[in-house]
Design an enzyme around this catalytic site. Structure first.
Site, PDB file in Angstrom:
ATOM      1  N   HIS A   1     -19.481 -21.184  10.211  1.00 47.07           N
ATOM      2  CA  HIS A   1     -19.029 -21.205   8.975  1.00 47.07           C
ATOM      3  C   HIS A   1     -18.688 -22.820   8.602  1.00 47.07           C
ATOM      4  O   HIS A   1     -17.661 -23.418   8.320  1.00 47.07           O
ATOM      5  CB  HIS A   1     -17.453 -20.617   9.246  1.00 47.07           C
TER       6      HIS A   1
ATOM      7  N   ARG B   1     -18.907 -14.512   2.514  1.00 48.59           N
ATOM      8  CA  ARG B   1     -17.505 -13.900   3.407  1.00 48.59           C
ATOM      9  C   ARG B   1     -18.399 -12.876   4.106  1.00 48.59           C
ATOM     10  O   ARG B   1     -19.017 -11.849   3.872  1.00 48.59           O
ATOM     11  CB  ARG B   1     -16.515 -13.334   2.639  1.00 48.59           C
TER      12      ARG B   1
ATOM     13  N   GLU C   1     -14.429 -13.717  12.312  1.00 47.49           N
ATOM     14  CA  GLU C   1     -14.589 -15.009  12.990  1.00 47.49           C
ATOM     15  C   GLU C   1     -13.425 -15.390  13.715  1.00 47.49           C
ATOM     16  O   GLU C   1     -12.143 -15.213  13.681  1.00 47.49           O
ATOM     17  CB  GLU C   1     -14.632 -16.230  11.695  1.00 47.49           C
TER      18      GLU C   1
END
Length: 326
Positions: free
Chosen positions: A284, A237, A266
């Site tokens: 991601h 993360r 993000e």
């Protein structure tokens, strides 16, 4: 299948298209509006009938939303990460929380290894070099660094961290790790702090879970310890790394490079990273394969089905307090 009449399902945030379609068509799920006024009106009119929420690590469910869903029994999360959901608030309310572990372990571990190879060998940068016509004009691409037989530190030796360690061990890499607690029966050296781990290795791979307990665990001191010949790879993360300190170290040449699949905000990526050839940036996509996303979707629906049928969850991270009867 159809949802039992006394249950109601709510989708919170965007999900895989086929999962959204199944939730709508087979479960009669509502979609929580994004507009604040529409959301407030929806929750006022329909909040009391919602017993199950399906969401993802991208969105999650906070305490405020839980408060507006007084009969909520389960939060079914599409994905292994659930740090955007307030699990403490869920536990206090007797709301179960599930995720989709195991099914994405291999693909995320593959991504970590791919990023390690790419950033150390400069493959993405080499590709850009060729496409820009620089090979005939400027000669050979600069030499890069070997991946095999390097020292690798892993922060978070859970399912994914262990799978990464197994893969890099096959490259002849010496593996050490930092975890909240030392793990029994693993062939890797335990290091008691992230700083000391970073000081010992060539590559630092972040595989720790997100959430308040790991917020900026990899801080400026850890990055400094990794040093100008060290590489950082993050498939966990963005919140686990102090992104400001990481960007500064990369821009100033105090870190050899980084392979990043996750970011603090993000889908926004720091502009300063865009022009750096020693940084590999992915949107991601760690679990982003057809096979893995299908398995994640199937497990999400199995959790939802089990909750609606019995009040239990297949892969709980927080157990529901009260069984629901259909």
């Amino acid at each position: 299948m159809s949802t039992p009449e006394n249950h109601s399902v709510l989708q919170v945030g965007p999900l895989k298209t086929s999962l959204e379609q199944t939730l709508s068509e087979s479960y009669g799920a509502s979609l929580l509006p994004e507009d604040p006024s529409e959301r407030a009106e929806f929750l006022s009119s329909h909040g009391a009938r919602i017993t199950a929420v399906v969401t993802s690590g991208r969105t999650g469910v906070d305490e405020e939303l839980m408060s507006a869903l007084p009969n909520l029994g389960a939060i079914v999360n599409f994905g292994v990460g659930y740090d955007t959901t307030d699990v403490d608030a869920a536990a206090a309310r007797g709301v179960g929380v599930s995720n989709t572990p195991d099914v994405l372990t291999d693909c995320v571990a593959d991504t970590a290894v791919g990023l390690t190879i790419d950033v150390m060998r400069g493959f993405s940068a080499s590709d850009r070099y060729v496409r820009a016509g620089k090979w005939p004009a400027s000669g050979n691409f600069p030499l890069t660094h070997q991946v095999s037989n390097r020292s690798v530190g892993i922060i978070g030796l859970g399912r994914i961290g262990s799978a990464i360690a197994k893969r890099l061990s096959a490259f002849g890499c010496a593996i050490s790790y930092h975890n909240r607690t030392e793990k029994a029966d693993v062939p890797y050296a335990y290091v008691s702090s992230p700083v000391e781990l970073a000081r010992r290795v060539d590559v630092l791979v972040i595989a720790a879970a997100g959430g308040s307990g790991t917020q900026r665990l990899v801080d400026a001191e850890v990055i400094e310890a990794l040093g100008p010949s060290g590489y950082l790879v993050n498939i966990a993360r963005g919140s686990v790394v102090d992104e400001t300190a990481l960007v500064a170290a990369l821009v100033e040449g105090r870190l050899a490079g980084a392979g990043l699949d996750v970011f603090a905000d993000e889908p926004n990526v720091p502009e300063a990273l865009m022009g750096l050839d020693n940084v590999v940036l992915l949107p991601h996509v760690g679990s982003g394969t057809v096979e893995t996303r299908a398995a994640m979707e199937a497990l999400t629906l199995r959790n939802l089905d089990e909750f609606l049928a019995s009040g239990r969850l297949i892969t709980p991270v927080v157990e529901p307090a009260v069984a629901v009867t259909g």
